[in-house]
Design a protein around this motif. Sequence first.
Motif, PDB file in Angstrom:
ATOM      1  N   GLY A  64       0.788  -1.222   0.000  1.00 38.15           N
ATOM      2  CA  GLY A  64       0.000   0.000   0.000  1.00 38.15           C
ATOM      3  C   GLY A  64       0.822   1.275   0.000  1.00 38.15           C
ATOM      4  N   THR A  65       2.147   1.155   0.045  1.00 40.55           N
ATOM      5  CA  THR A  65       3.020   2.330   0.059  1.00 40.55           C
ATOM      6  C   THR A  65       3.559   2.610  -1.340  1.00 40.55           C
ATOM      7  N   PRO A  66       4.124   3.805  -1.554  1.00 40.18           N
ATOM      8  CA  PRO A  66       4.759   4.079  -2.844  1.00 40.18           C
ATOM      9  C   PRO A  66       5.884   3.103  -3.174  1.00 40.18           C
ATOM     10  N   ARG A  67       6.571   2.597  -2.151  1.00 40.02           N
ATOM     11  CA  ARG A  67       7.645   1.629  -2.415  1.00 40.02           C
ATOM     12  C   ARG A  67       7.068   0.328  -2.980  1.00 40.02           C
ATOM     13  N   TYR A  68       5.908  -0.066  -2.520  1.00 45.72           N
ATOM     14  CA  TYR A  68       5.258  -1.271  -3.040  1.00 45.72           C
ATOM     15  C   TYR A  68       4.836  -1.052  -4.493  1.00 45.72           C
ATOM     16  N   ALA A  69       4.335   0.143  -4.794  1.00 44.40           N
ATOM     17  CA  ALA A  69       3.943   0.454  -6.169  1.00 44.40           C
ATOM     18  C   ALA A  69       5.158   0.426  -7.096  1.00 44.40           C
ATOM     19  N   LEU A  70       6.299   0.918  -6.614  1.00 48.02           N
ATOM     20  CA  LEU A  70       7.511   0.869  -7.417  1.00 48.02           C
ATOM     21  C   LEU A  70       7.950  -0.571  -7.636  1.00 48.02           C
ATOM     22  N   ALA A  71       7.821  -1.416  -6.611  1.00 50.06           N
ATOM     23  CA  ALA A  71       8.166  -2.834  -6.755  1.00 50.06           C
ATOM     24  C   ALA A  71       7.309  -3.493  -7.828  1.00 50.06           C
ATOM     25  N   ALA A  72       6.040  -3.142  -7.880  1.00 54.94           N
ATOM     26  CA  ALA A  72       5.154  -3.693  -8.908  1.00 54.94           C
ATOM     27  C   ALA A  72       5.595  -3.254 -10.299  1.00 54.94           C
ATOM     28  N   SER A  73       6.029  -2.003 -10.417  1.00 54.90           N
ATOM     29  CA  SER A  73       6.540  -1.525 -11.699  1.00 54.90           C
ATOM     30  C   SER A  73       7.835  -2.241 -12.070  1.00 54.90           C
ATOM     31  N   ASP A  74       8.709  -2.437 -11.088  1.00 52.01           N
ATOM     32  CA  ASP A  74       9.970  -3.123 -11.348  1.00 52.01           C
ATOM     33  C   ASP A  74       9.763  -4.590 -11.725  1.00 52.01           C
ATOM     34  N   ALA A  75       8.648  -5.169 -11.325  1.00 49.34           N
ATOM     35  CA  ALA A  75       8.388  -6.576 -11.627  1.00 49.34           C
ATOM     36  C   ALA A  75       8.143  -6.818 -13.113  1.00 49.34           C
ATOM     37  N   GLU A 135       0.595 -16.710  -0.018  1.00 52.57           N
ATOM     38  CA  GLU A 135       0.189 -15.313  -0.180  1.00 52.57           C
ATOM     39  C   GLU A 135       0.188 -14.946  -1.666  1.00 52.57           C
ATOM     40  N   SER A 136       0.231 -13.671  -1.955  1.00 53.11           N
ATOM     41  CA  SER A 136       0.269 -13.195  -3.333  1.00 53.11           C
ATOM     42  C   SER A 136       1.508 -12.328  -3.522  1.00 53.11           C
ATOM     43  N   THR A 137       1.714 -11.864  -4.748  1.00 51.29           N
ATOM     44  CA  THR A 137       2.821 -10.955  -5.046  1.00 51.29           C
ATOM     45  C   THR A 137       2.275  -9.601  -5.472  1.00 51.29           C
ATOM     46  N   CYS A 138       3.186  -8.688  -5.750  1.00 46.70           N
ATOM     47  CA  CYS A 138       2.785  -7.360  -6.219  1.00 46.70           C
ATOM     48  C   CYS A 138       2.427  -7.373  -7.700  1.00 46.70           C
ATOM     49  N   PHE A 139       2.671  -8.497  -8.385  1.00 46.92           N
ATOM     50  CA  PHE A 139       2.451  -8.577  -9.832  1.00 46.92           C
ATOM     51  C   PHE A 139       1.781  -9.909 -10.157  1.00 46.92           C
ATOM     52  N   PRO A 140       0.481 -10.014  -9.909  1.00 49.07           N
ATOM     53  CA  PRO A 140      -0.229 -11.296 -10.053  1.00 49.07           C
ATOM     54  C   PRO A 140      -0.097 -11.949 -11.422  1.00 49.07           C
ATOM     55  N   ALA A 141       0.116 -11.165 -12.465  1.00 52.64           N
ATOM     56  CA  ALA A 141       0.206 -11.737 -13.814  1.00 52.64           C
ATOM     57  C   ALA A 141       1.339 -12.752 -13.935  1.00 52.64           C
ATOM     58  N   SER A 151      13.391 -20.032  -7.076  1.00 55.11           N
ATOM     59  CA  SER A 151      13.586 -18.722  -6.475  1.00 55.11           C
ATOM     60  C   SER A 151      15.052 -18.307  -6.378  1.00 55.11           C
ATOM     61  N   TYR A 152      15.965 -19.296  -6.389  1.00 55.66           N
ATOM     62  CA  TYR A 152      17.379 -19.014  -6.096  1.00 55.66           C
ATOM     63  C   TYR A 152      18.255 -19.344  -7.288  1.00 55.66           C
ATOM     64  N   PRO A 153      19.020 -18.335  -7.777  1.00 56.75           N
ATOM     65  CA  PRO A 153      19.056 -16.927  -7.386  1.00 56.75           C
ATOM     66  C   PRO A 153      18.011 -16.117  -8.153  1.00 56.75           C
ATOM     67  N   SER A 154      17.901 -14.852  -7.835  1.00 54.95           N
ATOM     68  CA  SER A 154      16.897 -13.995  -8.452  1.00 54.95           C
ATOM     69  C   SER A 154      17.324 -13.536  -9.844  1.00 54.95           C
ATOM     70  N   GLY A 155      16.516 -13.891 -10.852  1.00 56.16           N
ATOM     71  CA  GLY A 155      16.791 -13.446 -12.209  1.00 56.16           C
ATOM     72  C   GLY A 155      16.588 -11.954 -12.387  1.00 56.16           C
ATOM     73  N   HIS A 156      15.518 -11.407 -11.779  1.00 52.78           N
ATOM     74  CA  HIS A 156      15.301  -9.962 -11.842  1.00 52.78           C
ATOM     75  C   HIS A 156      16.514  -9.208 -11.298  1.00 52.78           C
ATOM     76  N   CYS A 192       7.987  -7.315  -3.364  1.00 47.40           N
ATOM     77  CA  CYS A 192       6.980  -7.966  -4.197  1.00 47.40           C
ATOM     78  C   CYS A 192       6.582  -9.348  -3.674  1.00 47.40           C
ATOM     79  N   ASN A 193       7.333  -9.866  -2.676  1.00 48.50           N
ATOM     80  CA  ASN A 193       7.066 -11.182  -2.088  1.00 48.50           C
ATOM     81  C   ASN A 193       7.433 -12.311  -3.050  1.00 48.50           C
TER      82      ASN A 193
END
Length: 260
Positions: A64-75, A135-141, A151-156, A192-193
């Motif tokens: 719900g914070t701007p940082r979460y919104a940025l994480a969704a964009s970065d996803a 749970e869910s992530t910031c980018f459900p798609a 998950s290991y290691p992170s490609g992003h 983004c979880n």
Amino acid sequence: MLPAPTVVPATPAPVPELKPGVPAGYLGRNLPNSLVLLPAPPDGDSTGFRQDQAVSRASQKLKGTPRYALAASDADLHFPHVASTFDCALGVPVTQQDTPRLYLLLQRTMVDAGLATYTAKDHYKRIRPFVHYKESTCFPADEAALRSDGSYPSGHTSIGWAWALLLTELAPDHADALLARGRSFGESRLVCNAHWQSDILEGRAVAAGAVARLHSDPTFLSDMQAAKAEIDAQRSAGKMPQGDCAAEAEALKTKIPGVL
């Protein structure tokens, strides 16, 4: 150090595609072996995994914070969206129209840095935090694909850190901002979880290995030279990022407790 600039064609030469709209990387099969490069991920009874869990839980308080919104964009790794990730840090816009060689460089190095994570990903098949906690992530798609993607290691993170390193070489006067944005791009995967902290840390190691190998490829070096010329031309023309850099900077002031 890059060689002295020369006159380069504005339009990139055609590159084979892995699939429509996705050009092949520079390295082909000559990728770093992440399974050899990295240690095993922390197991469920370790201090390392307890640290991963603590950071994961702290990061989810940012919903719900701007940082979460940025994480969704970065996803979102789709072009042209992701090409603008470093615009504010770089100080100029990156577009297919005005910086075609840099745009293609980002596309091709994304493939190399991303694929370099897969020997370890496929071997360990580590479960992601959103699956672990149901749970869910910031980018459900992306969630359906991520459930079966290690998950290991992170490609992003590998992609974002590789880009930060390359852009720092192209624009060393913006190094601090570029490296900070590269770090935050990876940490967005915590918010983004989608990843554990140890995934993020080792994603940077894979990126460094990929970037080192890229510097032995003559086509890559030529494209770096051309990309630098485009950045310089954008600056000379007074081109500025089109995104809200003040809002991005404000979002990035939010730190995740416990992050190493």
